[in-house]
Design a protein around this motif. Structure first.
Motif, short mmCIF file in Angstrom:
data_model
loop_
_atom_site.label_atom_id
_atom_site.label_comp_id
_atom_site.label_asym_id
_atom_site.label_seq_id
_atom_site.Cartn_x
_atom_site.Cartn_y
_atom_site.Cartn_z
N GLN A 145 0.82 -1.22 0.00
CA GLN A 145 0.00 0.00 0.00
C GLN A 145 0.85 1.27 0.00
OE1 GLN A 145 -3.54 0.13 2.58
NE2 GLN A 145 -3.25 -2.05 2.95
N ASN A 146 1.99 1.23 0.69
CA ASN A 146 2.85 2.41 0.72
C ASN A 146 3.38 2.75 -0.68
OD1 ASN A 146 4.42 0.07 0.77
ND2 ASN A 146 6.04 0.99 2.00
N ILE A 147 3.67 1.72 -1.47
CA ILE A 147 4.17 1.95 -2.82
C ILE A 147 3.04 2.40 -3.75
CG2 ILE A 147 5.42 0.93 -4.76
CD1 ILE A 147 7.08 1.28 -2.15
N VAL A 148 1.83 1.89 -3.52
CA VAL A 148 0.66 2.40 -4.24
C VAL A 148 0.54 3.91 -4.02
CG1 VAL A 148 -1.87 2.43 -4.30
CG2 VAL A 148 -0.67 0.24 -4.22
N MET A 149 0.70 4.32 -2.77
CA MET A 149 0.56 5.74 -2.44
C MET A 149 1.66 6.59 -3.09
SD MET A 149 -2.22 6.04 -0.85
CE MET A 149 -2.02 7.76 -0.36
N LEU A 150 2.88 6.04 -3.16
CA LEU A 150 3.95 6.76 -3.87
C LEU A 150 3.59 6.92 -5.34
CD1 LEU A 150 7.49 5.60 -2.67
CD2 LEU A 150 6.38 7.82 -2.37
N GLY A 151 3.07 5.86 -5.92
CA GLY A 151 2.65 5.94 -7.32
C GLY A 151 1.56 6.99 -7.52
N ALA A 152 0.60 7.01 -6.60
CA ALA A 152 -0.50 7.98 -6.69
C ALA A 152 0.01 9.41 -6.57
CB ALA A 152 -1.53 7.69 -5.60
N ALA A 153 1.07 9.60 -5.80
CA ALA A 153 1.62 10.95 -5.60
C ALA A 153 2.69 11.32 -6.62
CB ALA A 153 2.22 11.06 -4.19
N SER A 154 3.09 10.36 -7.45
CA SER A 154 4.25 10.57 -8.33
C SER A 154 4.06 11.73 -9.31
CB SER A 154 4.59 9.29 -9.09
OG SER A 154 3.52 8.89 -9.94
N GLY A 155 2.82 11.99 -9.72
CA GLY A 155 2.58 13.11 -10.63
C GLY A 155 2.78 14.47 -10.00
N ASP A 156 2.88 14.49 -8.66
CA ASP A 156 3.08 15.75 -7.94
C ASP A 156 4.52 15.92 -7.48
OD1 ASP A 156 0.22 16.78 -7.63
OD2 ASP A 156 0.04 14.72 -6.92
N ILE A 157 5.37 14.94 -7.76
CA ILE A 157 6.75 14.95 -7.29
C ILE A 157 7.68 15.31 -8.45
CG2 ILE A 157 8.60 13.51 -6.29
CD1 ILE A 157 6.36 11.80 -5.01
N PRO A 158 8.62 16.24 -8.27
CA PRO A 158 9.49 16.67 -9.37
C PRO A 158 10.63 15.68 -9.66
CG PRO A 158 10.07 17.87 -7.40
CD PRO A 158 8.87 17.03 -7.04
N LEU A 159 10.25 14.43 -9.85
CA LEU A 159 11.18 13.37 -10.24
C LEU A 159 10.49 12.56 -11.33
CD1 LEU A 159 12.19 12.22 -6.63
CD2 LEU A 159 13.73 13.35 -8.25
N ARG A 160 11.26 12.03 -12.27
CA ARG A 160 10.66 11.26 -13.36
C ARG A 160 10.00 9.99 -12.82
NH1 ARG A 160 15.63 12.82 -15.42
NH2 ARG A 160 16.49 10.75 -15.08
N ARG A 188 -0.22 5.13 -9.68
CA ARG A 188 -0.06 6.24 -10.62
C ARG A 188 -1.28 6.35 -11.53
NH1 ARG A 188 3.43 9.86 -12.45
NH2 ARG A 188 3.54 10.31 -14.67
N ALA A 189 -1.76 5.22 -12.02
CA ALA A 189 -2.93 5.22 -12.90
C ALA A 189 -4.18 5.70 -12.15
CB ALA A 189 -3.15 3.83 -13.48
N ALA A 190 -4.30 5.31 -10.89
CA ALA A 190 -5.49 5.68 -10.10
C ALA A 190 -5.57 7.19 -9.88
CB ALA A 190 -5.46 4.96 -8.76
N ALA A 191 -4.43 7.82 -9.75
CA ALA A 191 -4.40 9.27 -9.52
C ALA A 191 -4.48 10.05 -10.83
CB ALA A 191 -3.13 9.65 -8.76
N GLY A 192 -4.36 9.37 -11.96
CA GLY A 192 -4.38 10.04 -13.24
C GLY A 192 -2.99 10.50 -13.62
N GLU A 193 -2.78 10.79 -14.86
CA GLU A 193 -1.46 11.21 -15.34
C GLU A 193 -1.29 12.71 -15.11
OE1 GLU A 193 1.00 9.25 -16.50
OE2 GLU A 193 -0.27 7.57 -15.99
N ARG A 194 -1.22 13.08 -13.87
CA ARG A 194 -1.03 14.48 -13.50
C ARG A 194 0.43 14.86 -13.77
NH1 ARG A 194 -3.75 17.66 -9.17
NH2 ARG A 194 -2.26 19.07 -8.22
N GLY A 195 0.64 15.93 -14.47
CA GLY A 195 2.01 16.34 -14.78
C GLY A 195 2.80 16.74 -13.54
N ALA A 196 4.02 16.28 -13.42
CA ALA A 196 4.85 16.60 -12.26
C ALA A 196 5.29 18.07 -12.32
CB ALA A 196 6.06 15.68 -12.22
N PRO A 197 5.48 18.69 -11.15
CA PRO A 197 5.99 20.07 -11.15
C PRO A 197 7.40 20.13 -11.70
CG PRO A 197 5.92 19.14 -8.92
CD PRO A 197 5.26 18.16 -9.82
N ALA A 198 7.77 21.26 -12.22
CA ALA A 198 9.11 21.41 -12.80
C ALA A 198 10.17 21.21 -11.73
CB ALA A 198 9.23 22.80 -13.41
N PRO A 199 11.30 20.55 -12.10
CA PRO A 199 12.38 20.33 -11.14
C PRO A 199 12.99 21.65 -10.69
CG PRO A 199 12.70 18.99 -13.13
CD PRO A 199 11.54 19.91 -13.37
#
Length: 199
Positions: A145-160, A188-199
């Motif tokens: 579940q913790n990795i699911v949550m990282l995936g869900a937040a990945s579109g908001d994190i300035p890392l590829r 990541r798919a559950a949260a949608g392909e939200r674009g990550a903020p610029a690095p």
């Protein structure tokens, strides 16, 4: 311009908060980004609160000042409520649709909070609520579940996202790599392909 991108990960002992912060740290290393982090464990072994501060590209200390976090990732609804003061109004919260009611609520005969009332109290934030338990089961293990949550937040994190997935592969036990990689992609798919903020 803010000198760092500040992420606070919160949860309860045993939910994998520290592993999630280690994944973010490893991803920063892969991308040659500076990172500072700190964890406070408290009574984590007894189901207490755990918080991990991660500051990407920061030049100063590792602890985030309340009201200044760029992203709050909460593995439990009550923990989201407990730490929401780290976000400014309108701040981004990615929260697991999971609720562990503290023993003290029952001991003191208090009303048990529900998801609707907690989310109402968080309504001034930009909230993504994820059913991490269901997605983790789909990936092959409820422990992911913790990795699911990282995936869900990945579109908001300035890392590829591919860097984050590689960091997951490096940080989890070898026999769980594929399950966790799938958990990351499902989140990541559950949260949608939200674009990550610029690095």
């Amino acid at each position: 311009m803010k000198p760092s991108f500040d992420i606070l990960i919160v949860g309860i002992g045993g939910q994998g908060t520290v592993l999630a912060s280690n994944v973010l740290g490893e991803a920063c290393i892969i991308e040659h980004r500076s990172v500072r982090s700190a964890e406070t464990h408290g009574m984590a072994q007894r189901g207490g609160s755990v918080e991990s501060h991660i500051r990407i590209d920061g030049k100063f200390g590792s602890l985030i000042t309340p009201g200044t976090a760029d992203l709050l990732i909460a593995f439990d609804l009550l923990e989201a409520l407990r730490y929401r003061h780290y976000l400014p109004a309108g701040g981004r919260l990615v929260v697991n649709r999971h609720l562990v009611v503290p023993t003290s609520v029952y001991q003191q005969g208090l009303a048990v909070p529900d998801e609707e009332s907690i989310l109402a109290a968080l309504s001034d934030l930009d909230v993504a609520c994820i059913d991490a338990a269901e997605l983790a089961e789909e990936a092959g293990s409820s422990l992911s579940q913790n990795i699911v949550m990282l995936g869900a937040a990945s579109g908001d994190i300035p890392l590829r996202p591919e860097t984050l997935e590689e960091a997951v592969r490096r940080c989890v036990p070898p026999k769980t790599v594929e399950v966790n990689a799938k958990a990351f992609r499902l989140g990541r798919a559950a949260a949608g392909e939200r674009g990550a903020p610029a690095p």
